[in-house]
Design a protein around this motif. Structure first.
Motif, PDB file in Angstrom:
ATOM      1  N   SER A  34      22.963   2.981  10.156  1.00 38.74           N
ATOM      2  CA  SER A  34      23.151   2.038   8.594  1.00 38.74           C
ATOM      3  C   SER A  34      21.989   1.267   8.464  1.00 38.74           C
ATOM      4  N   ALA A  35      21.090   0.936   8.379  1.00 38.76           N
ATOM      5  CA  ALA A  35      20.178  -0.052   8.524  1.00 38.76           C
ATOM      6  C   ALA A  35      18.574   1.072   7.985  1.00 38.76           C
ATOM      7  N   LEU A  36      18.558   2.134   7.812  1.00 35.75           N
ATOM      8  CA  LEU A  36      17.885   3.135   7.627  1.00 35.75           C
ATOM      9  C   LEU A  36      17.249   2.591   6.204  1.00 35.75           C
ATOM     10  N   VAL A  37      17.716   2.127   4.531  1.00 40.40           N
ATOM     11  CA  VAL A  37      17.356   1.659   3.493  1.00 40.40           C
ATOM     12  C   VAL A  37      16.401   0.592   4.312  1.00 40.40           C
ATOM     13  N   ASP A  38      16.485  -0.558   5.103  1.00 42.14           N
ATOM     14  CA  ASP A  38      16.172  -1.919   5.248  1.00 42.14           C
ATOM     15  C   ASP A  38      14.623  -1.413   6.064  1.00 42.14           C
ATOM     16  N   ALA A  39      15.494  -0.635   6.746  1.00 39.43           N
ATOM     17  CA  ALA A  39      14.005   0.071   7.800  1.00 39.43           C
ATOM     18  C   ALA A  39      12.736   0.660   6.770  1.00 39.43           C
ATOM     19  N   THR A  40      13.210   1.340   6.368  1.00 41.53           N
ATOM     20  CA  THR A  40      12.302   2.189   5.629  1.00 41.53           C
ATOM     21  C   THR A  40      11.906   1.373   3.988  1.00 41.53           C
ATOM     22  N   THR A  41      12.336   0.570   3.506  1.00 39.09           N
ATOM     23  CA  THR A  41      11.833  -0.421   2.901  1.00 39.09           C
ATOM     24  C   THR A  41      11.419  -1.374   3.643  1.00 39.09           C
ATOM     25  N   ALA A  42      10.770  -1.744   4.346  1.00 35.63           N
ATOM     26  CA  ALA A  42      10.111  -2.167   5.220  1.00 35.63           C
ATOM     27  C   ALA A  42       8.754  -1.599   5.745  1.00 35.63           C
ATOM     28  N   GLY A  43       8.811  -0.219   6.279  1.00 31.67           N
ATOM     29  CA  GLY A  43       8.123   1.064   5.834  1.00 31.67           C
ATOM     30  C   GLY A  43       7.030   0.755   4.893  1.00 31.67           C
ATOM     31  N   PHE A  44       7.669   0.883   4.084  1.00 37.89           N
ATOM     32  CA  PHE A  44       6.648   1.188   2.947  1.00 37.89           C
ATOM     33  C   PHE A  44       6.365   0.432   2.186  1.00 37.89           C
ATOM     34  N   GLU A  45       6.328  -1.060   2.064  1.00 39.96           N
ATOM     35  CA  GLU A  45       5.879  -2.125   2.302  1.00 39.96           C
ATOM     36  C   GLU A  45       4.466  -2.287   3.002  1.00 39.96           C
ATOM     37  N   SER A  46       4.796  -2.219   3.982  1.00 43.28           N
ATOM     38  CA  SER A  46       3.769  -2.286   4.906  1.00 43.28           C
ATOM     39  C   SER A  46       3.000  -1.086   4.518  1.00 43.28           C
ATOM     40  N   ALA A  47       3.373   0.373   3.938  1.00 38.16           N
ATOM     41  CA  ALA A  47       2.280   1.016   3.240  1.00 38.16           C
ATOM     42  C   ALA A  47       1.811   0.349   2.539  1.00 38.16           C
ATOM     43  N   GLU A  48       2.404   0.116   1.716  1.00 41.41           N
ATOM     44  CA  GLU A  48       1.883  -0.170   0.173  1.00 41.41           C
ATOM     45  C   GLU A  48       0.417  -1.145   0.314  1.00 41.41           C
ATOM     46  N   ALA A  49       1.028  -2.587   1.155  1.00 44.15           N
ATOM     47  CA  ALA A  49       0.093  -3.539   1.577  1.00 44.15           C
ATOM     48  C   ALA A  49      -0.796  -2.850   1.427  1.00 44.15           C
ATOM     49  N   LEU A  50      -1.438  -2.094   2.753  1.00 44.22           N
ATOM     50  CA  LEU A  50      -2.062  -1.211   3.949  1.00 44.22           C
ATOM     51  C   LEU A  50      -3.233  -0.649   2.296  1.00 44.22           C
ATOM     52  N   GLN A  51      -2.002   0.250   1.476  1.00 40.17           N
ATOM     53  CA  GLN A  51      -3.084   0.523   0.358  1.00 40.17           C
ATOM     54  C   GLN A  51      -3.540  -0.600  -0.577  1.00 40.17           C
ATOM     55  N   ASN A  52      -2.795  -1.380  -0.860  1.00 44.00           N
ATOM     56  CA  ASN A  52      -3.514  -2.329  -1.622  1.00 44.00           C
ATOM     57  C   ASN A  52      -4.973  -3.177  -1.490  1.00 44.00           C
ATOM     58  N   ALA A  53      -4.910  -3.152   0.181  1.00 44.71           N
ATOM     59  CA  ALA A  53      -6.564  -3.057   0.543  1.00 44.71           C
ATOM     60  C   ALA A  53      -7.173  -2.476   0.817  1.00 44.71           C
ATOM     61  N   ILE A  54      -6.786  -1.374   0.824  1.00 41.41           N
ATOM     62  CA  ILE A  54      -7.891   0.146   0.602  1.00 41.41           C
ATOM     63  C   ILE A  54      -8.378   0.124  -0.543  1.00 41.41           C
ATOM     64  N   ASP A  55      -7.801  -0.221  -1.522  1.00 40.63           N
ATOM     65  CA  ASP A  55      -8.173   0.347  -3.009  1.00 40.63           C
ATOM     66  C   ASP A  55      -8.693  -0.809  -3.354  1.00 40.63           C
ATOM     67  N   TYR A  56      -8.751  -1.523  -3.203  1.00 41.81           N
ATOM     68  CA  TYR A  56      -9.253  -2.800  -2.991  1.00 41.81           C
ATOM     69  C   TYR A  56     -10.919  -3.114  -2.839  1.00 41.81           C
ATOM     70  N   VAL A  57     -11.065  -1.969  -1.466  1.00 37.66           N
ATOM     71  CA  VAL A  57     -12.036  -2.136  -1.355  1.00 37.66           C
ATOM     72  C   VAL A  57     -13.023  -0.826  -2.116  1.00 37.66           C
ATOM     73  N   LYS A  58     -11.941   0.402  -2.183  1.00 37.96           N
ATOM     74  CA  LYS A  58     -12.601   1.252  -2.373  1.00 37.96           C
ATOM     75  C   LYS A  58     -12.926   1.088  -3.745  1.00 37.96           C
ATOM     76  N   SER A  59     -12.619   0.310  -5.186  1.00 39.31           N
ATOM     77  CA  SER A  59     -12.816   0.065  -6.572  1.00 39.31           C
ATOM     78  C   SER A  59     -13.553  -1.383  -6.637  1.00 39.31           C
ATOM     79  N   ASP A  60     -12.945  -2.042  -6.102  1.00 41.34           N
ATOM     80  CA  ASP A  60     -12.832  -4.397  -6.498  1.00 41.34           C
ATOM     81  C   ASP A  60     -13.616  -4.622  -5.776  1.00 41.34           C
ATOM     82  N   LEU A  61     -14.602  -4.057  -4.848  1.00 41.11           N
ATOM     83  CA  LEU A  61     -15.099  -5.046  -3.285  1.00 41.11           C
ATOM     84  C   LEU A  61     -17.370  -4.443  -3.777  1.00 41.11           C
ATOM     85  N   LYS A  62     -17.382  -5.012  -4.425  1.00 40.62           N
ATOM     86  CA  LYS A  62     -18.958  -4.712  -4.560  1.00 40.62           C
ATOM     87  C   LYS A  62     -19.908  -5.340  -3.520  1.00 40.62           C
ATOM     88  N   SER A  63     -20.887  -5.346  -3.580  1.00 42.06           N
ATOM     89  CA  SER A  63     -21.771  -5.331  -2.096  1.00 42.06           C
ATOM     90  C   SER A  63     -22.409  -7.102  -2.657  1.00 42.06           C
TER      91      SER A  63
END
Length: 134
Positions: A34-63
């Motif tokens: 019954s907690a599947l929605v809450d659990a996967t929401t937390a998991g997806f938010e975790s993946a999204e935060a990681l992806q935000n960091a990855i995207d930032y270093v790929k495109s916005d982080l200059k030398s």
């Protein structure tokens, strides 16, 4: 140099961990179901935060030197990733989670024993397991 290491590290994390795939796979073990929605929401938010960091270093982080706001942005996303991942893991069966953590700890000891003191090993950072501080 530090920015290049950050870019390389996050590229390796993205390629090797595939966090979103792992969340999707592990969701099958969420208890109670019954907690599947809450659990996967937390998991997806975790993946999204990681992806935000990855995207930032790929495109916005200059030398050049790290600026305070750059470091804060990356750190806040990685912290958010870790905390939401802990939330997701709280829905896993405790015995399965403990077994997985034990396996990680054993692998870390084996890696340390293999590379510690080896002049050809290069630089490595001993792992501080985040669940040890909770």
């Amino acid at each position: 140099v530090l920015k290049n290491k950050m870019k390389l590290t996050l590229r390796l994390v993205e390629k090797n961990y595939r966090l979103l795939d792992q969340i999707t796979f592990a969701a099958e073990y969420v208890t109670p179901t019954s907690a599947l929605v809450d659990a996967t929401t937390a998991g997806f938010e975790s993946a999204e935060a990681l992806q935000n960091a990855i995207d930032y270093v790929k495109s916005d982080l200059k030398s050049g030197p790290f600026e305070k706001d750059q470091k804060e942005y990356i750190t806040s996303n990685l912290t958010e990733c870790r905390e939401r991942l802990f939330d997701f893991l709280s829905y896993m069966p405790p015995e399965k989670l403990q077994a997985a953590r034990k396996r990680v700890e054993e692998e870390n000891v084996a890696n340390r024993d293999e590379f510690d003191g080896d002049s050809d090993a290069g630089v490595y950072n001993p792992v501080v397991l985040p669940w040890k501080n909770r």
